[in-house]
Design a protein around this motif. Structure first.
Motif, PDB file in Angstrom:
ATOM      1  N   THR A  30      -8.993  11.844   2.150  1.00  7.49           N
ATOM      2  CA  THR A  30      -7.709  12.595   2.580  1.00  7.49           C
ATOM      3  C   THR A  30      -6.772  12.933   1.423  1.00  7.49           C
ATOM      4  N   MET A  44      -0.129  11.837   9.241  1.00  8.54           N
ATOM      5  CA  MET A  44      -1.694  10.676   9.522  1.00  8.54           C
ATOM      6  C   MET A  44      -2.156  11.447  11.093  1.00  8.54           C
ATOM      7  N   SER A  59      -4.154   5.375   7.788  1.00  6.17           N
ATOM      8  CA  SER A  59      -3.246   4.586   7.037  1.00  6.17           C
ATOM      9  C   SER A  59      -2.465   3.837   6.123  1.00  6.17           C
ATOM     10  N   SER A  61      -5.247   4.828   3.236  1.00  7.18           N
ATOM     11  CA  SER A  61      -5.287   5.957   2.644  1.00  7.18           C
ATOM     12  C   SER A  61      -4.059   6.365   2.006  1.00  7.18           C
ATOM     13  N   VAL A  62      -3.262   6.655   3.340  1.00  7.68           N
ATOM     14  CA  VAL A  62      -2.096   7.303   2.937  1.00  7.68           C
ATOM     15  C   VAL A  62      -0.998   6.174   1.858  1.00  7.68           C
ATOM     16  N   ARG A  73       6.169  10.877   0.623  1.00  5.78           N
ATOM     17  CA  ARG A  73       6.830  10.822   2.109  1.00  5.78           C
ATOM     18  C   ARG A  73       7.890  11.950   1.915  1.00  5.78           C
ATOM     19  N   TYR A  84       3.740  14.136   5.427  1.00  6.12           N
ATOM     20  CA  TYR A  84       3.110  14.018   3.717  1.00  6.12           C
ATOM     21  C   TYR A  84       3.052  15.001   2.793  1.00  6.12           C
TER      22      TYR A  84
END
Length: 155
Positions: A30, A44, A59, A61-62, A73, A84
């Protein structure tokens, strides 16, 4: 290197290196998307498409990259999806008090210290842990100021 295929191969090699360095595989992949994208922001879903995985697998990883301050964000008026981007100061933020993990480490050390007595070896180790993170957070602003001064001619 203008070929997008070569760039994404380089991104995957970078992710592999980050994984070997201890980052979880999906978080590394990511992060590579953020480093190699030519888009100003990504969702995402776009990350999942790029990596050929489910949005659900992206998700965590973010969330992880947000918690250490590497990405942020952004508001996206008119969009129902969250957007992001890699922070401009990502690498510096990684080592500041904005890094949620650093704050968690400090809190964990303080909690442990409070539950041990001064003659307990755990107390000494936890105190050293706390003192290290406090020292680091105290010293980093000077280091970051030098970094920013060094970056001025580049901007």
């Amino acid at each position: 290197m203008n070929d997008r295929h070569e760039q994404w191969q380089a991104a995957e090699r970078l992710a592999l290196t980050l994984t070997e360095g201890g980052l979880q595989r999906m978080a590394a992949r990511t992060l590579a998307v953020f480093l190699f994208t030519d888009a100003e922001t990504v969702t995402m879903g776009e990350i999942a498409d790029r990596l050929g995985v489910s949005a659900g697998s992206v998700s965590g990883s973010v969330k992880s990259l947000l918690s250490v301050g590497l990405i942020e964000r952004l508001p996206a008026p008119g969009s129902r999806r969250e957007h992001y981007r890699l922070r401009d100061d990502a690498w510096a933020t990684l080592f500041t008090s904005q890094n949620t993990v650093t704050q968690l480490m400090l809190a964990a050390a303080e909690t442990g210290i409070a539950t041990t007595t001064a003659d307990d070896p755990a107390h000494r180790r936890l105190t050293q842990m706390r003192d290290f993170y406090q020292f680091l957070l105290k010293e980093i602003p000077t280091l970051l100021q030098r970094w920013q001064e060094r970056q001025q001619p580049l901007r």
